[in-house]
Design a protein around this motif. Sequence first.
Motif: not given
Lengths: 309, 309
Positions: A209-210, A244-245, A179-180, A147-148, A240-241
């Motif tokens: 997450t997505r 989100a799930s 979740g990326m 995420p960073f 961070f989200a």
Amino acid sequence: MTQRIFIQEVAPRDGLQIEKRFVPTAEKIALIDALSRTGVAKIEATSFTSPKAIPNLVDAGDVMAGITRHETVDYVALVPNARGVERALAASADELNLVMSASDSHGLANLRMTPWQSLAHFPAMIEQTRGHDVFINASISTAFGCPFDGEVPASRVIDIVERLAALGIRGVSLCDTTGMANPAQVRALCNEVIRRWPDVALTLHVHNTRGMGLANVLAAWQAGVTRFDAALGGLGGCPFAPGASGNVCTEDMVHMFEEMGIDTGVDLDALLAVSATLSDLVGHEVPGQVVRAGRASRRYPLPEHMRQS
Amino acid sequence: MTQRIFIQEVAPRDGLQIEKRFVPTAEKIALIDALSRTGVAKIEATSFTSPKAIPNLVDAGDVMAGITRHETVDYVALVPNARGVERALAASADELNLVMSASDSHGLANLRMTPWQSLAHFPAMIEQTRGHDVFINASISTAFGCPFDGEVPASRVIDIVERLAALGIRGVSLCDTTGMANPAQVRALCNEVIRRWPDVALTLHVHNTRGMGLANVLAAWQAGVTRFDAALGGLGGCPFAPGASGNVCTEDMVHMFEEMGIDTGVDLDALLAVSATLSDLVGHEVPGQVVRAGRASRRYPLPEHMRQS
């Protein structure tokens, strides 16, 4: 593609660690004991971390001491450092889950160590376990993206797995921490790891997450992965989200595999019964779908106009 | 596996039809116009059904008359009967979507016709379109399972597709109306339909009732399907499963495919912007994940302890 897979439940650790409510020790123990009776292969019961870092798991030792162990279940403890190993061994964990990140910034943010610093710490931690009958797994966070830092090249993850295997570590988890991951990426990376290290026990750990959680699980299974982390109710999440799930939901994953004719070893009805207690435990609704909708095999009564005729 | 797929947006019809709130005609038109600018291939704009059956879509003709048509978008109208065909032709729909069920009880419950009765009505409906430049698609509801009758044999769906193809229908949608399909089933049935009728335009229409929506989409894509129905925000749902998710979410699906390197033709940012207006439109939160979490490529600021150093 294998017809028998292994479900590794992480809700007591990855789920509860970010909850706003501190779940009392007795309730944690009751949750783990209930999960032990569902047929899951492993339960990540807690994390031997600094209470300052994760206050929710301050009772790690009491939880491990309080649970009733089931002979078919391995009880896993996450350990971030030497102190964690010491405590987890004292608690007789069946498996230690060493953690590191694949990306520099996430490693520094979460563990205050780059991947290479983490790898440098592992030999001493492994040495601590000498003479103990304990399995060592290493989890690679941000293996599919950070995420960073953004993209994490597959070559970097492969390099890390190679170093872990060289340390004699027999279990590796590829973690999609925020979740990326996408199914093409999951399939390619899992394929490569299995091809190169067929004797390493590979686990996929994904977050939803997505919305791609089960699609990524499917892609990994197609690549030959047989071990899957998941959290009851889809607990967990990414700080961070917001909204989100969380982790991919255990009972939704088991339901998908069972519908596909794949044996998970899990009694889905028992698992759904435990999941139904979860929103009271954590004090909010959880993202799991099957517990609301029922299994695909659920039948509904005919509409009234048909029943009258 | 193809690298170009086509997104067919069904929220204005399959989404809005079950909402508690009647979405005013002007707002429906604004939604469709906004969707028209995102790059989706089709929009199922409305249904020419009895207002008694679906009060939310009583304004079907006004919606079709009010939208601004985009030359790259096909505007579809669902039509359950001869009267629907007449109204949809008068409204100059680009495509008529004929509906039937694969299962007896769902057909009787929803359309008061068995599959065979529906098939017997289709020739006259097709005949009505003679001389009109309109594409005919037939949607097969409960193609992967029926909430009343349970399992729907693949052989029955194949039989129906065969009859539809014999009627000269060039587009067929396999619909998982209540989210009962699993990826193995989706892949097998789509494979079989594509193998036997390579010239029929096959669409997969799935709901996310049990969390398997994107996994089923992935499985269909692997089988060669290139056309996917989805609803913005994951609108829609199953009247039998309160609290369950609705249609597979358009923006989450587009995001997955784009992350996999597959061209959807859609401007995801534009789509996310429209999705962000949706909860105001319908008066409640919607299940879509990417609109909350952001794309996988989203970057987050470093934690404070790292920024200070």
